[in-house]
Design a protein around this motif. Structure first.
Motif, mmCIF file in Angstrom:
data_model
loop_
_atom_site.group_PDB
_atom_site.id
_atom_site.type_symbol
_atom_site.label_atom_id
_atom_site.label_comp_id
_atom_site.label_asym_id
_atom_site.label_seq_id
_atom_site.Cartn_x
_atom_site.Cartn_y
_atom_site.Cartn_z
ATOM 1 N N UNK A 47 38.582 42.479 41.815
ATOM 2 C CA UNK A 47 38.451 41.021 41.683
ATOM 3 C C UNK A 47 39.450 40.303 42.587
ATOM 4 N N UNK A 48 40.655 40.849 42.708
ATOM 5 C CA UNK A 48 41.641 40.246 43.611
ATOM 6 C C UNK A 48 41.190 40.367 45.064
ATOM 7 N N UNK A 61 28.905 33.386 48.550
ATOM 8 C CA UNK A 61 29.316 33.616 47.170
ATOM 9 C C UNK A 61 29.478 35.123 46.987
ATOM 10 N N UNK A 62 30.599 35.534 46.429
ATOM 11 C CA UNK A 62 30.863 36.958 46.231
ATOM 12 C C UNK A 62 30.835 37.271 44.737
ATOM 13 N N UNK A 63 30.135 38.312 44.411
ATOM 14 C CA UNK A 63 30.011 38.732 43.013
ATOM 15 C C UNK A 63 30.383 40.202 42.870
ATOM 16 N N UNK A 80 32.926 49.594 41.223
ATOM 17 C CA UNK A 80 32.835 48.138 41.324
ATOM 18 C C UNK A 80 32.359 47.795 42.732
ATOM 19 N N UNK A 81 31.207 47.162 42.825
ATOM 20 C CA UNK A 81 30.616 46.794 44.113
ATOM 21 C C UNK A 81 30.785 45.299 44.349
ATOM 22 N N UNK A 396 46.905 38.141 35.572
ATOM 23 C CA UNK A 396 45.613 37.473 35.728
ATOM 24 C C UNK A 396 45.044 37.752 37.115
ATOM 25 N N UNK A 397 43.730 37.885 37.207
ATOM 26 C CA UNK A 397 43.098 38.130 38.507
ATOM 27 C C UNK A 397 43.144 36.896 39.394
#
Length: 416
Positions: A47-48, A61-63, A80-81, A396-397
């Protein structure tokens, strides 16, 4: 007619190309032992990384997509992709797999009770004290002997906190006996009154430790287990073949399912020591998959010098085949008592050497969350230099972290 045939051939070729897996970048996240206690994970790390992608792009947008995979029948990894969505199209930008080794490393010690674990911790610290004292006066190239000496003192205090409870328990028992019987038990051995000793020294010290250290029971159990396990791994190679064999299997799985992908090792603390063991094995050679697919090592807060100073032969006789196949980014903090800056002094700057006899010199990144502070009594009491080892990112991320500097350096080195 010929033009029509050529057009059809080009169309079919493009259709086939669309079905061929694209070469992508894949990361393997190898955390430190303490991060399990801190509830860090590959999801947070990814996530970071995703946040840095967002901060450095517009219109996208990144997911994240998370799933569990079995890289062998009884071994799990979290995948995690990172997916980019732009102009109604989706593209895979990066994949993170985590390598879980904690259970393998600690499975023997987890069977022991807290008392036995702390007896082991106490013995290990006492066993290391001669070389600890020696390093205070003979650095052998390691410039943080004072800070590491205090870490071992903390281990000693923590182990004694539990051991001190033994005479305290005896005190409680003798008090009960004295209360309900006419038998008086001052509990003396060799003219030492352990009742007085417990009341005046043991109980106050133990109480103080339990008060000033949050979640003391969990920390004591975790530290005792992890330090004992790491000592066995480094000193005797305990569980090393099993751990590195499983890491080889994960790399093989990635190479089979991500054709022609390049692998990056994202490592923190002890995870970087495992990665160096994989890349520069003792009396062995890296696998072909490792040689051909791994192009980058990222080490964060690596305790390389700490390990080298107190386990002096650990990096002897290493295979150096990866020297010309690898780039190495090293993140360190001068305030971190465990991190290595790969310099001959404790200053900020470019690295001057790599692992023993290797020609590969890491690309240094200095990361500080506060002005560098010298060793002091206040810092000792507050465990400042040990706490900094956990501050390369916020819990926190969404907090800032060293990831921005890593991301920018990956771009600059053309590995992303």
């Amino acid at each position: 007619m010929k033009i029509k045939i050529i057009f059809i051939n080009v169309f079919l070729t493009l259709s086939v190309i669309d079905k061929i897996p694209q070469m992508s970048k894949v990361g393997i996240y190898i955390t430190g032992l303490g991060e399990t206690f801190q509830q860090e994970s590959v999801e947070k790390y990814a996530a970071r990384f995703k946040n840095e992608l967002s901060y450095n792009s517009t219109g996208s947008i990144f997911e994240l997509k998370t799933e569990k995979i079995n890289y062998q029948e009884d071994k799990l990894s979290t995948l995690v992709t990172i997916i980019e969505k732009k102009n109604n199209e989706e593209n895979i930008i990066y994949k993170f797999y985590d390598f879980k080794y904690r259970e393998i490393l600690t499975e023997k010690f987890n069977k022991y009770n807290i008392l036995y674990k702390n007896v082991l911790l106490f013995i290990l610290v006492v066993k290391k004290f001669p070389i600890l004292l020696k390093r205070l006066f003979f650095y052998n190239g390691y410039n943080r002997t004072g800070q590491t000496f205090y870490i071992f003192l903390i281990f000693l205090i923590i182990s004694l906190a539990i051991l001190f409870m033994i005479p305290s328990a005896i005190l409680a028992l003798t008090t009960l006996i004295n209360k309900f019987t006419e038998l008086k038990l001052p509990f003396k051995i060799a003219n030492i009154d352990f009742t007085y000793f417990s009341v005046m020294f043991v109980m106050p010290i133990t109480t103080l430790l339990l008060l000033i250290i949050p979640k003391s029971k969990e920390i004591i159990t975790s530290l005792a287990t992890e330090f004992a396990c790491v000592d066995s791994y480094i000193q005797y190679g305990d569980q090393s073949q099993l751990i590195l064999g499983n890491l080889d299997l994960l790399i093989e799985y990635i190479c089979e399912t991500n054709i022609d992908s390049k692998i990056h090792l994202h490592t923190y603390s002890l995870g970087s020591i495992l990665a160096l063991d994989l890349l520069y094995p003792i009396g062995n050679v890296p696998s072909n998959n490792t040689k051909n697919s791994i192009e980058l090592l990222i080490s964060i807060g690596t305790p390389y010098e700490f390990t080298k100073a107190y386990y002096t032969s650990f990096y002897n006789n290493r295979c150096l085949d990866m020297d010309d196949k690898l780039k190495w980014i090293n993140v360190y903090s001068i305030s971190d008592a465990l991190a290595t800056n790969f310099k001959k002094d404790g200053s900020i700057g470019e690295a001057e050497f790599g692992i023993k006899n290797s020609l590969l010199i890491p690309i240094n990144i200095n990361y500080e969350i506060s002005p560098v502070q010298r060793f002091s009594l206040i810092n000792f009491i507050t465990l400042y230099h040990l706490k900094i080892h956990q501050h390369y990112w916020d819990a926190s991320i969404n907090g800032q972290s060293c990831m921005r500097m890593i991301f920018n350096k990956m771009i600059a080195e053309k590995v992303f």
